[in-house]
Structure formats: C-alpha cells, structure tokens
Scaffold this motif. Structure first.
Motif, PDB file in Angstrom:
ATOM      1  N   ALA A   7       0.839  -1.211   0.000  1.00 33.66           N
ATOM      2  CA  ALA A   7       0.000   0.000   0.000  1.00 33.66           C
ATOM      3  C   ALA A   7       0.868   1.254   0.000  1.00 33.66           C
ATOM      4  O   ALA A   7       0.581   2.220  -0.720  1.00 33.66           O
ATOM      5  CB  ALA A   7      -0.927  -0.002   1.211  1.00 33.66           C
ATOM      6  N   THR A  11       0.973   3.914  -3.331  1.00 30.09           N
ATOM      7  CA  THR A  11       0.408   5.257  -3.178  1.00 30.09           C
ATOM      8  C   THR A  11       1.449   6.314  -2.856  1.00 30.09           C
ATOM      9  O   THR A  11       1.105   7.481  -2.712  1.00 30.09           O
ATOM     10  CB  THR A  11      -0.654   5.267  -2.058  1.00 30.09           C
ATOM     11  OG1 THR A  11      -0.039   4.854  -0.845  1.00 30.09           O
ATOM     12  CG2 THR A  11      -1.811   4.374  -2.404  1.00 30.09           C
ATOM     13  N   PHE A  42      -7.095   5.667  -5.466  1.00 28.87           N
ATOM     14  CA  PHE A  42      -7.363   4.938  -4.228  1.00 28.87           C
ATOM     15  C   PHE A  42      -7.986   3.578  -4.518  1.00 28.87           C
ATOM     16  O   PHE A  42      -7.583   2.562  -3.952  1.00 28.87           O
ATOM     17  CB  PHE A  42      -8.287   5.756  -3.319  1.00 28.87           C
ATOM     18  CG  PHE A  42      -8.790   4.974  -2.142  1.00 28.87           C
ATOM     19  CD1 PHE A  42      -7.930   4.610  -1.117  1.00 28.87           C
ATOM     20  CD2 PHE A  42     -10.113   4.574  -2.079  1.00 28.87           C
ATOM     21  CE1 PHE A  42      -8.391   3.876  -0.036  1.00 28.87           C
ATOM     22  CE2 PHE A  42     -10.574   3.843  -1.011  1.00 28.87           C
ATOM     23  CZ  PHE A  42      -9.713   3.491   0.015  1.00 28.87           C
ATOM     24  N   ALA A  45      -5.229   1.202  -5.876  1.00 25.47           N
ATOM     25  CA  ALA A  45      -4.274   0.748  -4.861  1.00 25.47           C
ATOM     26  C   ALA A  45      -4.949  -0.141  -3.830  1.00 25.47           C
ATOM     27  O   ALA A  45      -4.431  -1.206  -3.467  1.00 25.47           O
ATOM     28  CB  ALA A  45      -3.623   1.955  -4.186  1.00 25.47           C
ATOM     29  N   ALA A  46      -6.115   0.291  -3.338  1.00 29.21           N
ATOM     30  CA  ALA A  46      -6.822  -0.498  -2.329  1.00 29.21           C
ATOM     31  C   ALA A  46      -7.266  -1.839  -2.904  1.00 29.21           C
ATOM     32  O   ALA A  46      -7.202  -2.863  -2.216  1.00 29.21           O
ATOM     33  CB  ALA A  46      -8.019   0.282  -1.795  1.00 29.21           C
ATOM     34  N   CYS A  49      -4.226  -4.171  -3.154  1.00 31.84           N
ATOM     35  CA  CYS A  49      -3.804  -4.604  -1.821  1.00 31.84           C
ATOM     36  C   CYS A  49      -4.807  -5.586  -1.207  1.00 31.84           C
ATOM     37  O   CYS A  49      -4.415  -6.570  -0.589  1.00 31.84           O
ATOM     38  CB  CYS A  49      -3.623  -3.393  -0.905  1.00 31.84           C
ATOM     39  SG  CYS A  49      -2.235  -2.359  -1.359  1.00 31.84           S
ATOM     40  N   ILE A  86      -6.306  -3.350   5.255  1.00 31.54           N
ATOM     41  CA  ILE A  86      -5.340  -2.836   4.289  1.00 31.54           C
ATOM     42  C   ILE A  86      -5.943  -1.725   3.443  1.00 31.54           C
ATOM     43  O   ILE A  86      -5.224  -0.849   2.949  1.00 31.54           O
ATOM     44  CB  ILE A  86      -4.743  -3.972   3.431  1.00 31.54           C
ATOM     45  CG1 ILE A  86      -3.384  -3.546   2.859  1.00 31.54           C
ATOM     46  CG2 ILE A  86      -5.662  -4.387   2.337  1.00 31.54           C
ATOM     47  CD1 ILE A  86      -2.375  -3.182   3.897  1.00 31.54           C
ATOM     48  N   VAL A  87      -7.254  -1.690   3.292  1.00 31.45           N
ATOM     49  CA  VAL A  87      -7.905  -0.575   2.603  1.00 31.45           C
ATOM     50  C   VAL A  87      -7.720   0.703   3.421  1.00 31.45           C
ATOM     51  O   VAL A  87      -7.456   1.775   2.873  1.00 31.45           O
ATOM     52  CB  VAL A  87      -9.393  -0.882   2.334  1.00 31.45           C
ATOM     53  CG1 VAL A  87     -10.149   0.352   1.902  1.00 31.45           C
ATOM     54  CG2 VAL A  87      -9.512  -1.968   1.272  1.00 31.45           C
ATOM     55  N   SER A  90      -4.246   1.878   2.920  1.00 36.77           N
ATOM     56  CA  SER A  90      -4.143   2.518   1.603  1.00 36.77           C
ATOM     57  C   SER A  90      -4.691   3.940   1.644  1.00 36.77           C
ATOM     58  O   SER A  90      -4.127   4.845   1.025  1.00 36.77           O
ATOM     59  CB  SER A  90      -4.917   1.711   0.554  1.00 36.77           C
ATOM     60  OG  SER A  90      -4.359   0.445   0.391  1.00 36.77           O
ATOM     61  N   LEU A  94      -2.584   7.247   0.808  1.00 39.40           N
ATOM     62  CA  LEU A  94      -3.022   8.185  -0.224  1.00 39.40           C
ATOM     63  C   LEU A  94      -3.151   9.594   0.353  1.00 39.40           C
ATOM     64  O   LEU A  94      -2.752  10.565  -0.279  1.00 39.40           O
ATOM     65  CB  LEU A  94      -4.346   7.744  -0.834  1.00 39.40           C
ATOM     66  CG  LEU A  94      -4.835   8.622  -1.977  1.00 39.40           C
ATOM     67  CD1 LEU A  94      -3.969   8.417  -3.202  1.00 39.40           C
ATOM     68  CD2 LEU A  94      -6.275   8.327  -2.296  1.00 39.40           C
ATOM     69  N   THR A 109       3.696   6.353   6.443  1.00 38.45           N
ATOM     70  CA  THR A 109       2.656   5.311   6.401  1.00 38.45           C
ATOM     71  C   THR A 109       3.094   4.092   7.202  1.00 38.45           C
ATOM     72  O   THR A 109       2.319   3.547   7.997  1.00 38.45           O
ATOM     73  CB  THR A 109       2.365   4.903   4.950  1.00 38.45           C
ATOM     74  OG1 THR A 109       1.916   6.044   4.236  1.00 38.45           O
ATOM     75  CG2 THR A 109       1.317   3.813   4.877  1.00 38.45           C
TER      76      THR A 109
END
Length: 181
Positions: A7, A11, A42, A45-46, A49, A86-87, A90, A94, A109
């Motif tokens: 993640a 990002t 987003f 990436a989310a 992941c 994990i979202v 992310s 971001l 992060t």
C-alpha cells in the motif's frame, strides 16, 4: 505487513510525485477533476492490496487444510476484515501523498502502521500481566488507527474452539498461582 508495504509503495507517488513529474496538471485540467483522479487511484491501490491480502489469506487456509486437515469455523469474515484493514492503510497512504514527498509518505505510512501494531502488542502484554491501563491502550489507538482493530479482530473469528488445540498449545503469558481463599 507485506500488504502495508505494498500500500505504501503503490500510493507513495500519487499526488506529490505526479505533481513534481509534471503529470498531474494535464490530467486535472481536462474533464477529469481532482476528486475522481484521487478516487480512481485509491480504488486501484486499495483493490490491488485487498486482492493480495485475500490471496495470501486463502492460500494460508489452503495450506493449513492440506498440511493438517483443519479449516477455520468462519472462513469469509476474517478475510474481509483483513482486507478492510489494508484498505484503511491505503487511505492513510493516499492522504499522506497529498502533502508529503514520496519517501516521507512511505516512511510515515509504515510508522503509522507500526504504531497500530505496537498498541496491539502492548494490549496483549497488558492482558498477560493483568494491567488495565495497557489493556485499554489498544482500544484508544483503534479510534485513530482502525486498521489494527480489523487486524486484531480477524484471528479470533477464525474459530470458536478448535478440537484438541487447548491440549496441544500452551497458554501464552505467565503462569499464575490460583488466588488464596
């Protein structure tokens, strides 16, 4: 942990890096605006992941079944909670990419992710030694760092009471004498 790294890498360069490279201005002035661009980045990436976390989770379940013939009582809910964690990471990454340089965003992060894990570890230590203050610490951290709440709630949901586990696995933490009567 690997998904948090993924993640951060996916990002790290989203806004600040694209601005420095000169790629953001042509995208933002065209029909697509800032909000759809950030939402699309987003989601990408989310999504990557979350798929990675679910793939690793179901691979671990498959290997456990293959090697020991055991499957969790609850299969779907823990996987969804791990993917939700994990979202959130992310989203944090971001958000950091808007104000931080790519390297600082990645470091920040991972520091935030590590802080959540550390709060959870301190809570487990507090439970082992009977410290109410240390047990309360992760509950406070979960308001600011909700990914650790998802991550911590997933493993207990895997099973209610697997047969034979209590006889084979020692209880973690110090052994205490029963209270005197």
């Amino acid at each position: 942990c690997c998904a948090a790294m993924l993640a951060a890498v996916l990002t790290r360069n989203v806004v600040r890096g694209d601005t420095e490279a000169g790629w953001l201005q042509p995208l933002v002035v065209r029909p697509i605006g800032r909000a759809p661009l950030l939402l699309a980045r987003f989601a990408g990436a989310a999504g990557v992941c979350a798929v990675y976390v679910l793939a690793v989770y179901f691979a671990a379940v498959g290997i456990t079944y293959w090697a020991g013939g055991w499957t969790p009582d609850r299969l779907i809910a823990p996987g969804i909670e791990l993917a939700a964690a994990i979202v959130v990471v992310s989203a944090i990454a971001l958000g950091g990419s808007v104000v931080l340089s790519p390297i600082a965003n990645g470091i920040g992060t991972l520091m935030i992710f590590g802080s959540g894990l550390m709060a959870g570890l301190l809570g487990e230590i507090g439970q082992a030694i009977g410290s109410e203050k240390l047990q309360h610490l992760p509950r406070i951290a979960w308001w600011a760092l909700p990914f650790d709440a998802f991550d911590a709630s997933a493993p207990p949901r895997l099973t209610v009471d697997p047969p034979g586990v209590r006889t084979r696995v020692p209880h973690p933490g110090p052994v205490r004498a029963p209270p005197a009567v």
